[in-house]
Design a protein around this motif. Structure first.
Motif, PDB file in Angstrom:
ATOM      1  N   PHE A 191       1.193  -0.997  -0.302  1.00 44.80           N
ATOM      2  CA  PHE A 191       0.072  -0.231  -0.194  1.00 44.80           C
ATOM      3  C   PHE A 191       0.888   1.509  -0.060  1.00 44.80           C
ATOM      4  CE2 PHE A 191      -2.186   3.167   2.976  1.00 44.80           C
ATOM      5  CZ  PHE A 191      -2.944   3.755   1.784  1.00 44.80           C
ATOM      6  N   HIS A 192       0.446   2.550  -0.778  1.00 47.05           N
ATOM      7  CA  HIS A 192       1.675   3.893  -0.786  1.00 47.05           C
ATOM      8  C   HIS A 192       0.364   4.273  -0.922  1.00 47.05           C
ATOM      9  CE1 HIS A 192       5.362   1.125  -2.433  1.00 47.05           C
ATOM     10  NE2 HIS A 192       4.162   0.350  -3.352  1.00 47.05           N
ATOM     11  N   GLY A 193      -0.651   4.732  -0.482  1.00 49.94           N
ATOM     12  CA  GLY A 193      -1.376   5.788  -0.237  1.00 49.94           C
ATOM     13  C   GLY A 193      -2.565   5.941  -1.377  1.00 49.94           C
ATOM     14  N   GLY A 194      -2.786   4.766  -2.138  1.00 44.75           N
ATOM     15  CA  GLY A 194      -3.841   4.861  -3.409  1.00 44.75           C
ATOM     16  C   GLY A 194      -4.589   4.802  -2.730  1.00 44.75           C
ATOM     17  N   TYR A 195      -6.171   5.109  -2.815  1.00 42.10           N
ATOM     18  CA  TYR A 195      -7.140   5.090  -2.389  1.00 42.10           C
ATOM     19  C   TYR A 195      -8.812   4.888  -3.462  1.00 42.10           C
ATOM     20  CZ  TYR A 195      -6.431   4.335   2.181  1.00 42.10           C
ATOM     21  OH  TYR A 195      -5.735   4.023   4.167  1.00 42.10           O
ATOM     22  N   GLY A 196      -9.647   3.869  -3.573  1.00 48.61           N
ATOM     23  CA  GLY A 196     -10.081   4.469  -4.616  1.00 48.61           C
ATOM     24  C   GLY A 196     -11.639   3.734  -4.424  1.00 48.61           C
ATOM     25  N   TRP A 197     -12.504   4.647  -5.364  1.00 48.85           N
ATOM     26  CA  TRP A 197     -14.093   4.349  -4.736  1.00 48.85           C
ATOM     27  C   TRP A 197     -14.492   4.285  -6.325  1.00 48.85           C
ATOM     28  CZ3 TRP A 197     -11.890   9.176  -2.949  1.00 48.85           C
ATOM     29  CH2 TRP A 197     -11.933   8.510  -1.332  1.00 48.85           C
ATOM     30  N   ARG A 198     -15.600   3.080  -6.885  1.00 48.55           N
ATOM     31  CA  ARG A 198     -15.868   2.203  -7.745  1.00 48.55           C
ATOM     32  C   ARG A 198     -16.728   1.723  -8.261  1.00 48.55           C
ATOM     33  NH1 ARG A 198     -12.259  -1.159  -9.722  1.00 48.55           N
ATOM     34  NH2 ARG A 198     -10.599  -2.434  -8.016  1.00 48.55           N
ATOM     35  N   ASP A 199     -17.794   3.086  -6.872  1.00 47.71           N
ATOM     36  CA  ASP A 199     -19.381   3.303  -7.566  1.00 47.71           C
ATOM     37  C   ASP A 199     -19.487   4.601  -6.390  1.00 47.71           C
ATOM     38  OD1 ASP A 199     -22.226   3.375  -7.511  1.00 47.71           O
ATOM     39  OD2 ASP A 199     -22.685   1.556  -5.795  1.00 47.71           O
ATOM     40  N   LEU A 200     -19.500   5.697  -7.765  1.00 49.92           N
ATOM     41  CA  LEU A 200     -19.786   7.223  -7.227  1.00 49.92           C
ATOM     42  C   LEU A 200     -21.409   6.947  -7.153  1.00 49.92           C
ATOM     43  CD1 LEU A 200     -17.597   9.169  -9.343  1.00 49.92           C
ATOM     44  CD2 LEU A 200     -16.810   7.781  -7.372  1.00 49.92           C
ATOM     45  N   ALA A 201     -21.758   6.725  -7.278  1.00 46.70           N
ATOM     46  CA  ALA A 201     -23.683   6.496  -6.490  1.00 46.70           C
ATOM     47  C   ALA A 201     -23.315   6.678  -5.071  1.00 46.70           C
ATOM     48  CB  ALA A 201     -24.392   6.055  -7.948  1.00 46.70           C
ATOM     49  N   ALA A 202     -22.795   5.274  -4.858  1.00 45.32           N
ATOM     50  CA  ALA A 202     -23.099   5.135  -3.189  1.00 45.32           C
ATOM     51  C   ALA A 202     -22.074   5.898  -2.440  1.00 45.32           C
ATOM     52  CB  ALA A 202     -22.401   3.547  -3.569  1.00 45.32           C
ATOM     53  N   LEU A 203     -20.634   6.705  -3.093  1.00 46.15           N
ATOM     54  CA  LEU A 203     -20.351   7.698  -2.115  1.00 46.15           C
ATOM     55  C   LEU A 203     -20.978   8.914  -2.129  1.00 46.15           C
ATOM     56  CD1 LEU A 203     -17.434   8.703  -0.904  1.00 46.15           C
ATOM     57  CD2 LEU A 203     -16.534   9.174  -3.241  1.00 46.15           C
ATOM     58  N   ALA A 204     -21.991   9.305  -3.661  1.00 45.12           N
ATOM     59  CA  ALA A 204     -22.146  10.622  -2.983  1.00 45.12           C
ATOM     60  C   ALA A 204     -23.338  10.145  -1.927  1.00 45.12           C
ATOM     61  CB  ALA A 204     -22.813  10.809  -4.476  1.00 45.12           C
ATOM     62  N   ALA A 205     -24.289   9.282  -2.332  1.00 42.41           N
ATOM     63  CA  ALA A 205     -25.352   8.696  -0.797  1.00 42.41           C
ATOM     64  C   ALA A 205     -24.634   9.075   0.363  1.00 42.41           C
ATOM     65  CB  ALA A 205     -26.129   7.760  -1.553  1.00 42.41           C
ATOM     66  N   ARG A 206     -23.467   8.052   0.481  1.00 39.00           N
ATOM     67  CA  ARG A 206     -22.602   8.201   1.818  1.00 39.00           C
ATOM     68  C   ARG A 206     -22.788   9.160   2.551  1.00 39.00           C
ATOM     69  NH1 ARG A 206     -19.417   4.144   2.638  1.00 39.00           N
ATOM     70  NH2 ARG A 206     -18.819   3.757   5.066  1.00 39.00           N
ATOM     71  N   CYS A 207     -21.715  10.475   0.997  1.00 39.02           N
ATOM     72  CA  CYS A 207     -21.886  11.650   1.514  1.00 39.02           C
ATOM     73  C   CYS A 207     -23.165  13.092   1.717  1.00 39.02           C
ATOM     74  CB  CYS A 207     -20.864  12.450   0.342  1.00 39.02           C
ATOM     75  SG  CYS A 207     -18.739  11.536   0.840  1.00 39.02           S
ATOM     76  N   ALA A 208     -23.976  12.370   1.731  1.00 35.72           N
ATOM     77  CA  ALA A 208     -25.592  13.132   1.547  1.00 35.72           C
ATOM     78  C   ALA A 208     -25.568  13.935   3.160  1.00 35.72           C
ATOM     79  CB  ALA A 208     -26.132  13.042   1.268  1.00 35.72           C
ATOM     80  N   PRO A 209     -25.315  15.348   3.161  1.00 34.72           N
ATOM     81  CA  PRO A 209     -26.304  16.098   4.139  1.00 34.72           C
ATOM     82  C   PRO A 209     -27.211  15.523   5.089  1.00 34.72           C
ATOM     83  CG  PRO A 209     -26.274  17.077   2.402  1.00 34.72           C
ATOM     84  CD  PRO A 209     -26.323  16.132   2.013  1.00 34.72           C
ATOM     85  N   GLU A 210     -27.094  14.247   6.075  1.00 37.33           N
ATOM     86  CA  GLU A 210     -27.780  14.155   6.742  1.00 37.33           C
ATOM     87  C   GLU A 210     -29.005  14.949   7.746  1.00 37.33           C
ATOM     88  OE1 GLU A 210     -25.508  12.574  10.206  1.00 37.33           O
ATOM     89  OE2 GLU A 210     -24.198  11.145   8.670  1.00 37.33           O
TER      90      GLU A 210
END
Length: 135
Positions: free
Chosen positions: A116-135
């Motif tokens: 691991f060298h510090g790279g991260y990925g999100w394969r599903d941006l719709a799920a990420l957007a939902a996770r970041c939506a205001p509560e």
């Protein structure tokens, strides 16, 4: 942080010639920059990812207030609107921000040797957007 009547931070979109290369900035009440995130096309060096969270920054004294989450979600939504459904970022393997990315569901990207060298990925941006939506 500058809030509108709906209590959301003031976020501005900046776009260069390429609509896939964009930056969102957050300003305080004096219009000083307090946070930003830049999205760019991914060059294809890591298969399976079309977008890149190229930069993200939140002033240290404002970290933990939701601005990073807001920016990551806003970048994800912009990419989705452009037909990009995945993104990655390249960071530092020892960064204190890594827990933040993992909390938002990012996968650690491993080298062919399994490092691991510090790279991260999100394969599903719709799920990420939902996770970041205001509560």
């Amino acid at each position: 942080v500058f809030f509108h009547n709906d209590r959301k931070p003031h976020v501005t979109l900046l776009v260069r010639g390429d609509p896939h290369d964009f930056t969102f900035v957050v300003e305080d009440e004096t219009r000083a920059l307090v946070a930003f995130a830049r999205g760019t096309p991914h060059d294809g060096g890591v298969a399976g990812y079309a977008g890149e969270l190229n930069k993200i920054y939140v002033l240290r004294e404002l970290q933990g207030l939701g601005l990073g989450r807001l920016l990551v979600g806003t970048v994800a939504e912009r990419f989705l609107g452009l037909g990009v459904h995945s993104m990655l970022l390249f960071g530092d393997a020892r960064s204190r921000s890594n827990g933040f990315y993992e909390h938002l569901g990012a996968e650690r990207l491993q080298s062919p040797e399994g490092e691991f060298h510090g790279g991260y990925g999100w394969r599903d941006l719709a799920a990420l957007a939902a996770r970041c939506a205001p509560e």
